[in-house]
Scaffold this motif. Structure first.
Motif, PDB file in Angstrom:
ATOM      1  N   ASN A  88       0.721  -1.327  -0.034  1.00  0.00           N
ATOM      2  CA  ASN A  88       0.072   0.028  -0.101  1.00  0.00           C
ATOM      3  C   ASN A  88       0.707   1.323   0.032  1.00  0.00           C
ATOM      4  OD1 ASN A  88      -2.250   1.442  -0.066  1.00  0.00           O
ATOM      5  ND2 ASN A  88      -2.768   1.544   1.907  1.00  0.00           N
ATOM      6  N   ASP A 184     -14.210 -10.728  -8.525  1.00  0.00           N
ATOM      7  CA  ASP A 184     -13.386  -9.582  -8.445  1.00  0.00           C
ATOM      8  C   ASP A 184     -13.709  -8.397  -9.310  1.00  0.00           C
ATOM      9  OD1 ASP A 184     -11.784 -10.483  -6.077  1.00  0.00           O
ATOM     10  OD2 ASP A 184     -11.206 -11.949  -7.561  1.00  0.00           O
ATOM     11  N   MET A 212      -7.153  -3.536   0.921  1.00  0.00           N
ATOM     12  CA  MET A 212      -8.461  -4.422   1.334  1.00  0.00           C
ATOM     13  C   MET A 212      -7.807  -5.724   1.130  1.00  0.00           C
ATOM     14  SD  MET A 212      -9.132  -1.685  -0.870  1.00  0.00           S
ATOM     15  CE  MET A 212      -9.915  -2.150  -2.466  1.00  0.00           C
ATOM     16  N   SER A 215      -6.460  -7.653  -2.194  1.00  0.00           N
ATOM     17  CA  SER A 215      -6.324  -6.561  -3.360  1.00  0.00           C
ATOM     18  C   SER A 215      -4.896  -6.185  -3.526  1.00  0.00           C
ATOM     19  CB  SER A 215      -6.981  -5.208  -3.027  1.00  0.00           C
ATOM     20  OG  SER A 215      -6.440  -4.481  -1.805  1.00  0.00           O
ATOM     21  N   SER A 232      -9.850  -5.821  -6.629  1.00  0.00           N
ATOM     22  CA  SER A 232     -10.271  -6.240  -5.370  1.00  0.00           C
ATOM     23  C   SER A 232     -11.517  -7.004  -5.186  1.00  0.00           C
ATOM     24  CB  SER A 232     -10.305  -5.078  -4.535  1.00  0.00           C
ATOM     25  OG  SER A 232     -10.732  -5.639  -2.998  1.00  0.00           O
ATOM     26  N   GLU A 236     -16.510  -4.080  -3.135  1.00  0.00           N
ATOM     27  CA  GLU A 236     -15.768  -3.023  -2.573  1.00  0.00           C
ATOM     28  C   GLU A 236     -15.520  -2.127  -3.581  1.00  0.00           C
ATOM     29  OE1 GLU A 236     -14.695  -2.693   0.395  1.00  0.00           O
ATOM     30  OE2 GLU A 236     -15.100  -4.713   1.417  1.00  0.00           O
ATOM     31  N   ALA A 239     -14.205   1.575  -2.536  1.00  0.00           N
ATOM     32  CA  ALA A 239     -12.846   1.641  -1.895  1.00  0.00           C
ATOM     33  C   ALA A 239     -11.835   0.956  -3.077  1.00  0.00           C
ATOM     34  CB  ALA A 239     -12.859   0.277  -0.886  1.00  0.00           C
ATOM     35  N   THR A 240     -12.263   0.264  -3.980  1.00  0.00           N
ATOM     36  CA  THR A 240     -11.425   0.124  -5.107  1.00  0.00           C
ATOM     37  C   THR A 240     -11.201   1.294  -5.748  1.00  0.00           C
ATOM     38  OG1 THR A 240     -12.517  -2.239  -5.146  1.00  0.00           O
ATOM     39  CG2 THR A 240     -10.875  -1.585  -6.978  1.00  0.00           C
ATOM     40  N   TYR A 243      -8.826   3.224  -3.993  1.00  0.00           N
ATOM     41  CA  TYR A 243      -7.574   2.480  -4.070  1.00  0.00           C
ATOM     42  C   TYR A 243      -6.607   3.114  -5.405  1.00  0.00           C
ATOM     43  CZ  TYR A 243      -3.851  -1.094  -4.224  1.00  0.00           C
ATOM     44  OH  TYR A 243      -2.803  -1.769  -4.353  1.00  0.00           O
TER      45      TYR A 243
END
Length: 435
Positions: A88, A184, A212, A215, A232, A236, A239-240, A243
């Motif tokens: 990350n 995914d 995540m 991911s 991911s 999500e 959030a993806t 990201y």
């Protein structure tokens, strides 16, 4: 297309094809080539006009190269000799190899070249054709040795065997009854960059273990364009998307306008999912064939497509339903004995990675045998399943992590701390190279 081939494609001169392949991606093109090279009459149907864009990193690893038709020249945009791994955006470490690890292609060029090889082998291509459904019984089917492929507009194409390679939302897969147990979401941007930026990335990719569970993100350089993406679990989505935005910003690429921004759902089959129904086989994304951990699909598409083409010829030659069923089961056995075993290990790796990304990051960046294994897999010298099967240490390590509890432990903190120390105590950067 010549007038003779156009007549054949419309069914006027050749009322029944030996094999009809639906979908002209890597799986479909491989299936069409494998069937056509035997001298059978093969029709390849594709709903888009070629070349067309596909959301895909375009990494060509060793198993993909090994599955290509003889004489196929890869349209490589770059050759990868180094991989930077990060967590990350943190703990970045780079490992290098004197030998090429894998190549990078643009999917439109790659897919078109595969289709061209299938055509040279004798397959007939029809583009701009949408398959609505297949029928194995009813008034459109003249006998029990025939499958009717129904196109939008009402046209029907007849075949002795059908191969479904029409992607992850496959209509042929729905007919067969393919079941998926992992879905995914992949998001990707094709970002043109100046020469000075492109030079920094030449020959090197980035793999970033994401925030995540399960991911990760990637940067694949292709000349003056960087393919940047993340993946991911479905569900999500917001959030993806964050990201990907954060990932691009951290890389200093937010100021460059993407030429293409796209998204795609990848689907991975369940163990008991069927691969055939009657005279219809499925392969590639249509069958949910991909590596569950990395979601690498090109090598699975090429290999399963080749098997599907080979066994479709046998299905086409079957004189009755019993023989057709026997040949279809042989295809399923061939897939499960090879690709299915790899997928099983990949599922275990994904489970471990989702719970313990810090451990895997520390191992692959700090433990030379792990890097050697990674290199061997990407080059095609072995597979993930082969390493687990033949190396006792790898097998025991995976079994130990299988048994570990999902909650974070002090061990995770210790491993992450060790990685921090190795890369600089602020834990933000510090690149290490190893040959």
């Amino acid at each position: 297309m010549s007038s003779e081939n156009a007549d054949a494609a419309s069914g006027r001169d050749e009322p029944v094809w030996d094999v009809v392949v639906v979908g002209a991606g890597p799986a479909g093109a491989s299936a069409a080539y494998a069937a056509a090279v035997t001298g059978r009459r093969v029709l390849l149907l594709e709903k888009a006009e070629l070349p067309r864009y596909k959301t895909c990193g375009g990494g060509i690893i060793g198993p993909s190269r090994d599955a290509l038709p003889p004489g196929f020249e890869l349209p490589l945009k770059d050759r990868v000799h180094a991989v930077t791994f990060s967590m990350n955006g943190r703990l970045a470490r780079t490992r290098r190899s004197r030998r090429m690890l894998f190549g990078l292609v643009n999917r439109p060029e790659f897919d078109a070249a595969l289709v061209e090889h299938a055509e040279k082998a004798g397959a007939v291509l029809r583009t701009g054709v949408t398959v609505v459904r297949v029928e194995q019984h009813g008034p459109a089917v003249p006998d029990r040795r025939t499958v009717a492929v129904v196109l939008a507009g009402g046209e029907t194409v007849l075949a002795r065997a059908v191969v479904g390679a029409d992607g992850s939302a496959s209509r042929i897969g729905a007919h067969v009854g393919v079941k998926m147990d992992q879905v995914d979401l992949g998001l990707e941007a094709e970002i043109p960059v100046p020469a000075t930026v492109a030079e920094d990335w030449a020959g090197r990719v980035l793999i970033d273990w994401g925030p995540m569970p399960g991911s990760y993100g990637w940067v694949f350089p292709k000349g003056d364009v960087l393919t940047v993406g993340v993946i991911s679990a479905r569900g999500e989505g917001a959030a993806t998307k964050r990201y990907l935005e954060d990932f691009i910003a951290r890389l200093g690429l937010a100021g460059f306008e993407p030429a293409v921004s796209s998204g795609h759902l990848t689907r991975c089959r369940s163990d008991d999912s069927p691969l055939s129904r009657g005279r219809v086989l499925v392969c590639g994304d249509a069958a949910g064939m991909l590596e569950p951990w990395t979601r690498e699909g090109i090598s699975f598409a090429l290999r399963s497509g080749r098997l599907a083409g080979e066994w479709a010829v046998r299905v086409a030659e079957a004189g009755d339903a019993v023989d057709a069923r026997r040949q279809a089961l042989n295809y399923a056995f061939a897939v499960k004995a090879g690709l299915g075993v790899e997928m099983g290990v990949g599922r275990r790796m994904l489970s471990v990675f989702a719970r313990r990304p810090g451990i895997l990051h520390a191992v692959i960046t700090g433990f030379r045998p792990a890097w050697t294994a990674f290199s061997d897999i990407t080059r095609g010298a072995t597979t993930l399943a082969g390493i687990v099967r033949s190396h006792g240490m790898a097998r025991r390590a995976l079994e130990a992590m299988d048994r570990s509890r999902p909650a974070p432990t002090a061990q995770d903190g210790a491993v992450d701390g060790a990685a921090d120390a190795a890369d600089g105590r602020d834990g933000t950067a510090g690149s290490r190279a190893a040959s």
